[in-house]
Design a protein around this motif. Sequence first.
Motif, PDB file in Angstrom:
ATOM      1  N   PHE A  78      40.511 -37.971   7.334  1.00 50.27           N
ATOM      2  CA  PHE A  78      40.068 -36.957   8.292  1.00 50.27           C
ATOM      3  C   PHE A  78      40.692 -37.146   9.671  1.00 50.27           C
ATOM      4  N   PHE A  79      40.899 -38.406  10.064  1.00 50.16           N
ATOM      5  CA  PHE A  79      41.495 -38.675  11.383  1.00 50.16           C
ATOM      6  C   PHE A  79      42.913 -38.089  11.465  1.00 50.16           C
ATOM      7  N   VAL A  80      43.681 -38.306  10.397  1.00 51.77           N
ATOM      8  CA  VAL A  80      45.067 -37.809  10.375  1.00 51.77           C
ATOM      9  C   VAL A  80      45.078 -36.287  10.229  1.00 51.77           C
ATOM     10  N   LEU A  81      44.289 -35.772   9.279  1.00 45.71           N
ATOM     11  CA  LEU A  81      44.234 -34.316   9.078  1.00 45.71           C
ATOM     12  C   LEU A  81      43.740 -33.607  10.342  1.00 45.71           C
ATOM     13  N   GLY A  82      42.740 -34.201  10.980  1.00 45.68           N
ATOM     14  CA  GLY A  82      42.201 -33.624  12.217  1.00 45.68           C
ATOM     15  C   GLY A  82      43.260 -33.569  13.302  1.00 45.68           C
ATOM     16  N   THR A  83      44.055 -34.649  13.403  1.00 39.84           N
ATOM     17  CA  THR A  83      45.090 -34.689  14.445  1.00 39.84           C
ATOM     18  C   THR A  83      46.156 -33.622  14.208  1.00 39.84           C
ATOM     19  N   ILE A  84      46.729 -33.610  12.983  1.00 45.17           N
ATOM     20  CA  ILE A  84      47.802 -32.621  12.759  1.00 45.17           C
ATOM     21  C   ILE A  84      47.232 -31.198  12.687  1.00 45.17           C
ATOM     22  N   GLY A  85      45.960 -31.097  12.315  1.00 42.31           N
ATOM     23  CA  GLY A  85      45.310 -29.778  12.297  1.00 42.31           C
ATOM     24  C   GLY A  85      45.193 -29.211  13.708  1.00 42.31           C
ATOM     25  N   MET A  86      44.798 -30.068  14.656  1.00 42.67           N
ATOM     26  CA  MET A  86      44.682 -29.599  16.045  1.00 42.67           C
ATOM     27  C   MET A  86      46.063 -29.234  16.606  1.00 42.67           C
ATOM     28  N   VAL A  87      47.049 -30.075  16.292  1.00 42.42           N
ATOM     29  CA  VAL A  87      48.419 -29.786  16.744  1.00 42.42           C
ATOM     30  C   VAL A  87      48.891 -28.457  16.143  1.00 42.42           C
ATOM     31  N   VAL A  90      47.275 -25.288  17.639  1.00 38.79           N
ATOM     32  CA  VAL A  90      47.781 -24.899  18.965  1.00 38.79           C
ATOM     33  C   VAL A  90      49.250 -24.466  18.881  1.00 38.79           C
ATOM     34  N   PHE A  91      50.084 -25.319  18.273  1.00 36.80           N
ATOM     35  CA  PHE A  91      51.534 -25.076  18.343  1.00 36.80           C
ATOM     36  C   PHE A  91      52.164 -24.581  17.039  1.00 36.80           C
ATOM     37  N   GLY A  92      51.518 -24.818  15.890  1.00 34.62           N
ATOM     38  CA  GLY A  92      52.114 -24.418  14.618  1.00 34.62           C
ATOM     39  C   GLY A  92      53.508 -25.001  14.462  1.00 34.62           C
ATOM     40  N   ARG A  93      54.453 -24.167  14.054  1.00 31.39           N
ATOM     41  CA  ARG A  93      55.805 -24.671  13.814  1.00 31.39           C
ATOM     42  C   ARG A  93      56.663 -24.726  15.082  1.00 31.39           C
ATOM     43  N   PHE A 219      49.566 -22.338   9.608  1.00 32.01           N
ATOM     44  CA  PHE A 219      48.950 -21.861  10.851  1.00 32.01           C
ATOM     45  C   PHE A 219      49.714 -20.698  11.485  1.00 32.01           C
ATOM     46  N   SER A 220      50.828 -20.289  10.879  1.00 28.10           N
ATOM     47  CA  SER A 220      51.725 -19.334  11.539  1.00 28.10           C
ATOM     48  C   SER A 220      51.027 -18.073  12.046  1.00 28.10           C
ATOM     49  N   ARG A 221      50.081 -17.569  11.273  1.00 30.92           N
ATOM     50  CA  ARG A 221      49.402 -16.328  11.687  1.00 30.92           C
ATOM     51  C   ARG A 221      48.312 -16.591  12.721  1.00 30.92           C
ATOM     52  N   PHE A 222      47.863 -17.857  12.800  1.00 36.80           N
ATOM     53  CA  PHE A 222      46.665 -18.127  13.610  1.00 36.80           C
ATOM     54  C   PHE A 222      46.896 -19.034  14.810  1.00 36.80           C
TER      55      PHE A 222
ATOM     56  N   ARG B   8      42.214 -13.712  20.803  1.00 31.96           N
ATOM     57  CA  ARG B   8      42.202 -14.130  19.393  1.00 31.96           C
ATOM     58  C   ARG B   8      41.300 -15.361  19.271  1.00 31.96           C
ATOM     59  N   LYS B   9      40.295 -15.252  18.429  1.00 32.69           N
ATOM     60  CA  LYS B   9      39.322 -16.354  18.360  1.00 32.69           C
ATOM     61  C   LYS B   9      39.674 -17.383  17.286  1.00 32.69           C
ATOM     62  N   THR B  10      40.450 -16.964  16.277  1.00 35.73           N
ATOM     63  CA  THR B  10      40.740 -17.861  15.142  1.00 35.73           C
ATOM     64  C   THR B  10      41.328 -19.212  15.566  1.00 35.73           C
ATOM     65  N   PRO B  11      42.289 -19.257  16.518  1.00 39.68           N
ATOM     66  CA  PRO B  11      42.825 -20.568  16.898  1.00 39.68           C
ATOM     67  C   PRO B  11      41.751 -21.523  17.411  1.00 39.68           C
ATOM     68  N   PHE B  12      40.760 -20.977  18.106  1.00 37.39           N
ATOM     69  CA  PHE B  12      39.699 -21.825  18.666  1.00 37.39           C
ATOM     70  C   PHE B  12      38.772 -22.334  17.557  1.00 37.39           C
ATOM     71  N   VAL B  13      38.519 -21.450  16.578  1.00 35.81           N
ATOM     72  CA  VAL B  13      37.692 -21.864  15.427  1.00 35.81           C
ATOM     73  C   VAL B  13      38.399 -23.011  14.700  1.00 35.81           C
ATOM     74  N   LEU B  14      39.710 -22.838  14.480  1.00 37.07           N
ATOM     75  CA  LEU B  14      40.493 -23.885  13.803  1.00 37.07           C
ATOM     76  C   LEU B  14      40.498 -25.176  14.619  1.00 37.07           C
ATOM     77  N   LEU B  15      40.653 -25.020  15.919  1.00 37.55           N
ATOM     78  CA  LEU B  15      40.672 -26.207  16.794  1.00 37.55           C
ATOM     79  C   LEU B  15      39.368 -26.983  16.686  1.00 37.55           C
TER      80      LEU B  15
END
Lengths: 302, 49
Positions: A78-87, A90-93, A219-222, B8-15
């Motif tokens: 979870f620590f690793v997934l959480g880190t790259i998930g947050m990155v 925010v930034f995606g690709r 994450f590209s769309r979001f 857009r709210k989705t990025p914040f939900v994901l964060l």
Amino acid sequence: MRLARKWVQAVWFFLLNGFWGFPFTGTIYQGPMKVICSPGLNCYSCPASTTYCPIGSLQQLLLNIRFTLQTGQYYFGFFVLGTIGMVGAVFGRFICGWACPFGFFQELLHKLPSRKVSIPVPLTWLKYAVFFLLVIIFPLLFVNNSGIGQPWFCKYVCPAGTLQAGIPMLILQPELRGTVGWLFVNKLAIALSFTVWSVFSSRPFCRTACPLGAFYALFSRFQLIRLQLNEENCTGCGACHKVCPVDIKFNEVPNSCECVNCMKCMTEACIFDAISVEAAGFPMFGPELAKTNKCLLPKRKI
Amino acid sequence: MRKKITLRKTPFVLLVFFLMLWLIGVTVNEPKRVLEQAKSICLSCIGIG
């Protein structure tokens, strides 16, 4: 912008591989910075590496999951997934295009003069299989008698690991040379194939086999910060198609999973201000912000 | 005419979701394990041995 991106990529390359004492220590960096996640693919067994590779660490945590549960520890990654998930959120690709050392390496190779070849679209789906099978499913499922799995991607595929860690470690520690077998020869062949392919095609590893790129692509769309098509300004001239290093038709698929957000389409092709950067819906660079006289980039003369 | 901007709210939900995952990881002491792994050379991981 192209030069700025090259500088940013170079800075990230040296930040993530900033331990230059390895010729004297004869081993890898072992300091406290190794608890920081590398945003791009960068092998943590590289002697110069200062951070951990999320793909390597995730596999290590998953392949040991049975063993650690038996010992009363709950390491699910979870620590690793959480880190790259947050990155990624925010930034995606953007990470692929701006901060990945292996992506930078491939881009430099692609500058060598040669006949350029595009990559067939079906091959780009392979990276999702690499992520889900080699990084998650296989390390979890295929275990030995002790209940421990293998880091399938690192062990059998990762060209970054071979070039950054395998070869340098064999040079630094000559006693390891006797242990080299077919596994390493196979990995070396994969690494060399991607190296040669990079000369002819743009970022072949990122587009066909990178598990981290596949994860960020989800994450590209979001993603919070992303490129935006301003349809009112788009004339459909197709200038953005011609400069795209990953063969995207930006005006047709603005949030493509393949886009590494290099921004060439915005800064080098589109003269109609049809492409801008936005964060959560708010324009950052481009025509929308220019209207409010708060644009961070100077308005382009048409 | 200026376009209406919608957040857009989705990025914040994901964060928030991934921040929760990260916090769970920190709570179960995963960073210590990650650091231990990253400090050692896994030869089989790089195709040697």
